[in-house]
Every structure is written in structure tokens, then in C-alpha cells.
Design an enzyme around this catalytic site. Structure first.
Site: not given
Length: 418
Positions: A67, A69, A213, A239, A242, A248
Site C-alpha cells: 500500500y 498512498e 487523449d 494508456t 495498447k 493495463r
């Protein structure tokens, strides 16, 4: 030979992990089935690819347990020494690869990256100019079913009905009339390179921010096979899967003066804990994309797409814009007696997997496909011509296509054994 089969990236095991099979054979069987599905057909979904075994190894690493954060040096949890190193490495590699002042590698997806870009630059109710969904815009570009369409006032621009190309005169006129707070440049099914300089000029003339984008072309940008939006856009959303061939996930690139706004828009505004195993895998993918082998790959992706476009035209399909500059193609199968959904079903039955998409200025759907995954498998122009033949045969209902598809795919396994 698969382009994933390199000395630096040893091939993954062909069998599901023995530990998983002992612990949960049901899930192990599901994964084995998916492995077989991917290997026995032609994966032509434009948004998919095969990651390297090194990326897969990072995804399954101990960082999946961590974790973290916050950001490196300012975490809300202890024990982040190696998490910080992984994220700093990913950021350094991303900024170097794309020539950006700043990168945020925490977004969990491309949509999360777009949400953060909007949060950094906009307020609810602001006007945004983006490609309309019927012309190829994404859900995050104003769909009423999406946060974008509910929180902002979107004005759609489109493409010329004759050429299928972006109508820059319409873009400029709409921007002058509506004075948007931001202009979004990007699409999920536009097969040509946007003119980023033209978008920048319109944004400057109307006082708008420019958001690119680049979820689809960013991998081609990394390999020098497409123009970069980084010098023109205030924020670039992308992303990491692709064509880029990473895990991903999403990322954001921006100018230095926007770095703090972008980072705060990701955490704490839109996301909480970072997925550190995915960030490590992004670092691996950025490192791979910086090498000459990836440059050759990106250019081969485009070459394959152009060959496939010409061959599909020969089979009777109608290609929007008449072809492609990128990895993706959009086609109308109507001349072969099918609309998009029917054609997708016939092709799926033959082991050819792709998507449907909107056809600009039409009330029916067409087909969207791409060459990233089959190029990763090592296929070239000869195989693109063969794929087009199988494509046409499947749409015409000819026998034996499924067997022929399996034979072709079997010669190019995505993860060949050493």
C-alpha cells in the site's frame, strides 16, 4: 519469430503456475483457457497487445502487496522504500521517453487519466470541445452515460463526410462560437494522425487548454512512428497498454508548471492507493520502449496496418478515410452483406477477434481492428495479406476458415517456449 522473444526477456512458462493449480484449479483452468484462446486465434482488437514476460513478472511481484498512498517521499504508509524507487524510475523513464517535463504514472486506466486531466484544468459546468462519439470520440469525451457528459458541457466536433478527416474549419468555428475552457484532441477510432499544431492554434486563439487523449497512438509516439502531442498539449492522457505494450493502466504527461495540479488531481482527488506492481510493470515497459527493437516494432505495426488496409479493400470492405496512418483501421463491411455486429460475430466464429465502432455520418456500426498484437507475434506483410483473405472468407461464409486461422496463429505463438 515473436518480437517478445528477446534475450533480455525470457519466455514465460506455457503452463499455469503450479502453486495456483494446487491451490485453486478452477481459476488455473480459467487462465489456461484464456491462454489457449489468445494463442489459437487472431487478436485484432486495436486496444490490445501482448506484454513481455518481464512486464508480466513485475505484475506478479511482491509490490502487489504494498500500500503506497501518496507520492515518493510523501507516502501515507510506511515501508515504501522500494515502492518509491519503482515509481521514481517509472517517472524518469516516461519523461525521458516522451520528452515531457513531468509524468504521473499512477492512473489506474486511460479513463482515470482523462478524469484527472479534467479535474486539474476544469470545474463542473465548464464547456469542453471534443470529438463527437459518432465520429469516434471516447466515452470520456462527453457521453451522457459517463462522468464527462454529466459534469461538463461538451460541444462535439466531427469529420468531413466526404474524406472522413477531422474538419479543422468546423473545429475553429465551434471554438470561436462556444469559447470552451478546454479542447480535447483524441479518438478511439480515427486512423489518421491529428494535426496537433492546428489544435494548438485553435486553443490559443480561443484561450482554451489543449488536452491530448493519446491512449491509442502513444506507443507509436514512443517508437517514433507517429507525431508527438507533448510539445503542443497542456496535458497528454495515455494508456500504457495498447501499442506501448505495457500493463493495463494510464499515465499523464504535462508541462512543469502544471505538475502539482496534475498530481493533486490524481491523488488525493480522483484516486487513493497507487498500484505499485503495475507501476513497476510500467517502468519495465518504458524501458523496453526506449530500445531500438521497439522502434522497429512500432514502424512494423504501421507498415502492417497499411498492408492490411489495402488487402481488406481488395476483399471488398470500405475503409474509412481510405486507409490508415496508425495501428488501427475502421471498416464498413456492408459490401459483404453484413453490418458491424453481424460481421464481428462471423469473424469471432472463425477465431478472428475485433470490435465494432461507430461509422461517421452513418446510422450503423462498422469494424475497428488493429495490428499491434499480431505484429508483436512476429507477423509481417505476408501474414497481413493472408489475414485479409481469411477475413473476407469468414464474412462470405466460406468453410474451413477457423482451421486456417488456427494454423496461422499457431505459427506465431505470443509466448514461444525457449
Amino acid at each position: 519469430m515473436s518480437l517478445l522473444s528477446t534475450p533480455a526477456a525470457p519466455a514465460a512458462s506455457a503452463a499455469p503456475d503450479d502453486v495456483l493449480r494446487r491451490q485453486d484449479p478452477v481459476v488455473a483452468d480459467l487462465l489456461a483457457g484464456e491462454r489457449q484462446r489468445q494463442a489459437s486465434g487472431l487478436q485484432l482488437i486495436a486496444a490490445e497487445n501482448f506484454t513481455s514476460p518481464a512486464v508480466l513478472a513485475a505484475l506478479g511481484s511482491p509490490l502487489a502487496n504494498k500500500y503506497a498512498e501518496g507520492y515518493p517521499g510523501a507516502r501515507h504508509h510506511g515501508g515504501c522504500e522500494y515502492a518509491d524507487l519503482a515509481e521514481r524510475l517509472a517517472v524518469e523513464r516516461a519523461t525521458t521517453l516522451f520528452g515531457a517535463d513531468h509524468a504521473n504514472v499512477q492512473p489506474h486506466s486511460g479513463s482515470a487519466a482523462v478524469l484527472a486531466a479534467y479535474a486539474a484544468l476544469l470545474r463542473p459546468g465548464d464547456t469542453v470541445l471534443a470529438m463527437g462519439l459518432p465520429a469516434g470520440g471516447h466515452l470520456t469525451h462527453g457521453s451522457p452515460a459517463n462522468f464527462s457528459g454529466r459534469w461538463f458541457e461538451f460541444v462535439p466536433y466531427g469529420v468531413d463526410p466526404e474524406t472522413g478527416l477531422i474538419d479543422y474549419e468546423q473545429l475553429a468555428a465551434l471554438a470561436a462560437r462556444h469559447r470552451p475552457k478546454a479542447i480535447v484532441c483524441g479518438s478511439i477510432s480515427y486512423p489518421r494522425h491529428p494535426d496537433y499544431a492546428a489544435f494548438r492554434a485553435v486553443a490559443d486563439e480561443t484561450g482554451a487548454h489543449l488536452i491530448a487523449d493519446a491512449a491509442h497512438p502513444i506507443g507509436l509516439v514512443a517508437g517514433g512512428a507517429a507525431p508527438s502531442p507533448v510539445p503542443y498539449a497542456d496535458i497528454v492522457c495515455a494508456t500504457t497498454h495498447k501499442v506501448l505494450r505495457g500493463p493495463r493502466g494510464g499515465m499523464l504527461l504535462c508541462r512543469g508548471e502544471l505538475a502539482e495540479r496534475v498530481d493533486r488531481a490524481v491523488f488525493p482527488f480522483t484516486q487513493s492507493g497507487a498500484q505499485m506492481h503495475t507501476i513497476a510493470a510500467k517502468a519495465v515497459a518504458f524501458g523496453e520502449a526506449a530500445g531500438p527493437a521497439f522502434t522497429a516494432y512500432a514502424h512494423q505495426v504501421v507498415t502492417n496496418a497499411r498492408v492490411l488496409a489495402e488487402a481488406l479493400t481488395g476483399e471488398g470492405l470500405l475503409l474509412t478515410t481510405g486507409g490508415t496512418d496508425t495501428h488501427l483501421l475502421t471498416a464498413d463491411p456492408a459490401p459483404l452483406g453484413a453490418d458491424g455486429p453481424v460481421a464481428r460475430g462471423r469473424l469471432a466464429a472463425a477465431g478472428i477477434v475485433l470490435d465494432t465502432c461507430a461509422l461517421p455520418h452513418e446510422r450503423r456500426r462498422g469494424l475497428r481492428l488493429g495490428t499491434a498484437a499480431v505484429t508483436t507475434q512476429g507477423m509481417g506483410p505476408t501474414e497481413m495479406n493472408r489475414i485479409a483473405e481469411l477475413f473476407g472468407a469468414a464474412l462470405r461464409g466460406e468453410p474451413g476458415v477457423r482451421t486456417a486461422v488456427a494454423e496461422l496463429a499457431g505459427r506465431f505463438p505470443p509466448y514461444p517456449a525457449e
